[in-house]
Design a protein around this motif. Structure first.
Motif, PDB file in Angstrom:
ATOM      1  N   GLN A  64      39.138  36.950  54.917  1.00 21.12           N
ATOM      2  CA  GLN A  64      40.234  37.670  54.266  1.00 21.12           C
ATOM      3  C   GLN A  64      40.749  36.942  53.037  1.00 21.12           C
ATOM      4  O   GLN A  64      41.000  37.563  51.988  1.00 21.12           O
ATOM      5  N   LEU A  65      40.896  35.627  53.108  1.00 24.88           N
ATOM      6  CA  LEU A  65      41.406  34.860  51.975  1.00 24.88           C
ATOM      7  C   LEU A  65      40.526  35.066  50.746  1.00 24.88           C
ATOM      8  O   LEU A  65      41.032  35.319  49.639  1.00 24.88           O
ATOM      9  N   HIS A  66      39.199  34.969  50.924  1.00 25.14           N
ATOM     10  CA  HIS A  66      38.293  35.045  49.780  1.00 25.14           C
ATOM     11  C   HIS A  66      38.139  36.482  49.280  1.00 25.14           C
ATOM     12  O   HIS A  66      38.023  36.708  48.069  1.00 25.14           O
ATOM     13  N   GLY A  69      41.199  37.173  47.394  1.00 24.92           N
ATOM     14  CA  GLY A  69      41.157  36.391  46.157  1.00 24.92           C
ATOM     15  C   GLY A  69      40.275  37.033  45.103  1.00 24.92           C
ATOM     16  O   GLY A  69      40.641  37.107  43.921  1.00 24.92           O
ATOM     17  N   TYR A 221      46.938  35.366  45.470  1.00 24.87           N
ATOM     18  CA  TYR A 221      45.636  35.265  46.141  1.00 24.87           C
ATOM     19  C   TYR A 221      44.547  34.805  45.176  1.00 24.87           C
ATOM     20  O   TYR A 221      43.616  34.089  45.573  1.00 24.87           O
ATOM     21  N   MET A 224      45.173  31.079  44.937  1.00 26.47           N
ATOM     22  CA  MET A 224      44.747  30.379  46.148  1.00 26.47           C
ATOM     23  C   MET A 224      43.233  30.309  46.259  1.00 26.47           C
ATOM     24  O   MET A 224      42.686  29.371  46.853  1.00 26.47           O
ATOM     25  N   PHE A 225      42.548  31.294  45.713  1.00 25.03           N
ATOM     26  CA  PHE A 225      41.082  31.277  45.669  1.00 25.03           C
ATOM     27  C   PHE A 225      40.613  30.025  44.937  1.00 25.03           C
ATOM     28  O   PHE A 225      39.714  29.304  45.397  1.00 25.03           O
ATOM     29  N   THR A 228      41.655  26.741  46.878  1.00 27.39           N
ATOM     30  CA  THR A 228      40.834  26.508  48.077  1.00 27.39           C
ATOM     31  C   THR A 228      39.413  26.091  47.727  1.00 27.39           C
ATOM     32  O   THR A 228      38.856  25.172  48.332  1.00 27.39           O
TER      33      THR A 228
END
Length: 645
Positions: A64-66, A69, A221, A224-225, A228
């Motif tokens: 989900q994060l990526h 992002g 997001y 954060m991509f 991370t």
């Protein structure tokens, strides 16, 4: 016989109805037409952009994060690069209604051409134009391939048929170019409206089921991509930029519809449809388990549709990519015509495919060269994923150059204070430069191709411009003043009935064809007209400013026809307006005398020998002035001359 200059052109007012737009119809009708012609390139990016970000070898985790992002990065890239930089800002920088790198350079040259940085502005614009040729080769290949590859989603056993089907479609596309796009063009807008509506419906279906994807609107997001993944996220930008390919084409095509209708169609229809589809692809992937996502991400676009609708979707996608490729090829014809008129390219044979639309042209040499290059690309790279490595670097290179030119525009033309202009330009340079830098890592995987094509095109364009400049200088050095010639020739040659028109590349001196004619034939016509065609750095010259006539006495006249770089140089038609030049011109009693130059080696060459050889080859293979100026074939006499450069 042409020379790029600006004898009578005035700066653009920048208004929506600036001279030369020639837009007919309502704003809404033009906006609909723009959907069919202009937005095909960027409109077919959902076929491969999201897929390549994850499946293109960047090793991004599918969670989900990526996913959020990447979707956020696509959204903000489209907002900043396309909506803000091009549609909002650069579309204000029109050259009497025309956009694109060459039109922008012509506009800047008119204001800053004599400054010490004028040559750099021209070189940047020429290099951006050169990169466009690489883009115009890759776009048809990757677009059609990505659509036809949808067949493997319908039935995986059709995989061996993808390349043959794509090649057949591409060959048909190029063969149809000589027939023009007037008839099939009427179908472009309805088909592309159906295409964009389908994109929106497919995406909206997934968004309704998984509304949490809308959190990706938050730039948090995207940030954060990068936090991370760092360098991996930076490399992913090379694939994310595929979502905004075609942004430079929007600016180049502005002259066809005007900025108002194009902004209406972009903000009111195209951009929302594209974003809905990208968010829909993200919603679908984010809702899957990691194992499912790995398989689905290989072809997320076609898997947005349920199984029974995938074959119709493949057919629709193929037609849409066909239209997108058509627009890019037409753009290559248009930009080649501009380069010829502005003196960066030798005369090429041009066929007009419409009796009513002057902009619809066909250039056989460009068409067949593009077709051969596209076929080689398909056979070499084999898949759209492999081609994605080559795609993007030409686009981001052109966008970065446009950003630099935009800075010159702010300060040199719009007269912004540098402390206003600098932050804006730096902001866009950081964004565009980052995309370009990310694409540089694609060079070993195919990114070298558009760079090589761009370098070759840049060498040819600059060599021709330099060679023509040297030739004009040498011819000017040895030119005899026309006033002296007219007085000495009137009694030394027999005058014969009729009109002789001697085409000359310069507005001073005696053309070599006239000297050779009197030397060998010992005759002069009753009316002798030395005619020069000058191309302004504006796209259009009004009809009442077309003709310039000087009576030299004793039946001698010097005449000049002024054209814009988007206009057809039809000399017989232009001569009809020259009634003050000793009466009307009767083509049956008028002879055209042309000079054909042969290059000789010089003791002090003006450019390296290898460039001289390239220039000589281009000069030999250039189309004749007879074809380029639409002269009657049975009324033309060619006389040779020799020039050292």
């Amino acid at each position: 016989m042409t020379e790029a200059t600006t004898p009578n052109s005035q700066p653009s007012t920048g208004g929506e109805n600036a001279p030369g737009h020639g837009h007919g119809g309502s704003r809404a009708a033009l906006a609909v037409g723009a959907i069919g012609i202009v937005f095909g390139d960027i409109g077919t990016s959902p076929l491969y952009a999201f897929r390549e970000t994850f499946a293109g070898g960047s090793n991004i985790a599918i969670d989900q994060l990526h996913v959020f992002g990447v979707v956020s990065l696509i959204f903000w890239s489209m907002v900043i690069v396309v909506a803000l930089q091009y549609v909002t800002i650069l579309m204000r920088a029109d050259n009497k209604g025309q956009g694109g790198s060459l039109a922008l350079v012509a506009l800047l040259s008119r204001h800053m051409g004599k400054s010490r940085w004028g040559w750099l502005i021209v070189l940047l614009g020429v290099f951006a134009t050169s990169l466009f040729y690489g883009d115009s080769m890759i776009t048809p290949a990757i677009s059609v391939l990505s659509a036809v590859e949808g067949l493997t989603v319908v039935n995986h056993t059709l995989d061996p048929m993808v390349i043959p089907i794509a090649l057949v479609l591409l060959v048909i596309l190029f063969v149809l170019q000589s027939r023009g796009t007037a008839k099939v063009g009427a179908l472009f807008a309805p088909v592309m409206i159906v295409w964009f509506t389908t994109l929106a419906a497919l995406g909206l279906n997934q968004i309704v089921q998984h509304p949490e994807i809308l959190h990706a609107l938050n730039p948090y997001y995207a940030v954060m991509f990068f936090v991370t993944d760092g360098f991996v996220a930076f490399l992913a930008m090379g694939a994310v930029v595929l979502a905004v390919t075609g942004s430079e084409a929007l600016y180049s095509d502005m002259g066809h519809f005007g900025r108002g209708p194009m902004r209406l169609s972009w903000f009111g229809f195209v951009m929302p449809c594209l974003l809905l589809n990208y968010f829909g692809q993200g919603a679908m992937i984010a809702s899957l388990s990691p194992e499912q996502a790995v398989e689905v991400v290989k072809s997320p676009f076609f898997l947005l549709a349920s199984e029974e609708y995938r074959l119709p979707l493949v057919i629709l996608a193929t037609v849409a990519t066909f239209i997108a490729s058509q627009a890019v090829i037409s753009g290559a014809f248009s930009i080649t015509h501009q380069a010829m008129q502005l003196g960066f390219m030798p005369r090429l044979s041009i066929r007009h495919t419409s009796e009513t639309e002057a902009g619809q042209i066909y250039i056989p040499v460009v068409n067949w060269a593009l077709m051969i290059a596209v076929i080689i690309l398909v056979l070499t790279f084999q898949s759209s994923s492999n081609l994605a490595g080559a795609y993007g670097i030409a686009v981001t290179g052109a966008v970065t150059i446009d950003t630099l030119l935009m800075g010159v525009l702010f300060v040199g033309v719009w007269k912004w204070k540098w402390w206003y202009a600098a932050p804006v330009v730096i902001f866009f340079l950081i964004i565009d430069g980052a995309y370009f830098a990310a694409n540089l890592f694609k060079v070993p995987d195919g990114g070298w191709f558009p760079l090589v094509v761009g370098l070759i095109a840049f060498t040819l364009l600059t060599t021709w411009a330099r060679g023509r400049k040297l030739m004009r200088e040498r011819m000017h050095e040895t030119a005899l003043p026309i006033e002296i010639f007219a007085k000495s020739a009137k009694n030394s040659a027999t005058r014969v009935p009729g009109t002789a028109i001697f085409m000359a590349s310069q507005t001073a001196g005696v053309p070599s064809a006239l000297l050779h004619n009197i030397k060998h034939n010992k005759v002069l016509h009753e009316r002798v007209v030395i005619l020069t065609v000058l191309i302004a750095d504006a796209p259009y010259v009004d009809a009442d400013e077309r003709c310039e006539i000087h009576d030299l006495g004793d039946g001698f006249y010097r005449a000049v026809l002024h054209y814009g770089f988007m206009q057809e140089t039809n000399v017989p038609q232009g001569l009809k307006q020259m009634e003050r030049c000793g009466g009307e011109f009767d083509m049956m009693h008028t002879s055209f005398f042309l000079s054909r130059q042969t290059l000789l080696p010089s003791d002090k060459p003006g450019m390296p020998i290898w460039r001289e050889k390239i220039f000589a080859w281009m000069l030999r293979n250039a189309a004749t002035a007879m074809d380029f100026f639409r002269l009657p074939t049975n009324r033309v006499v060619e006389l040779g001359s020799q020039v050292e450069i």
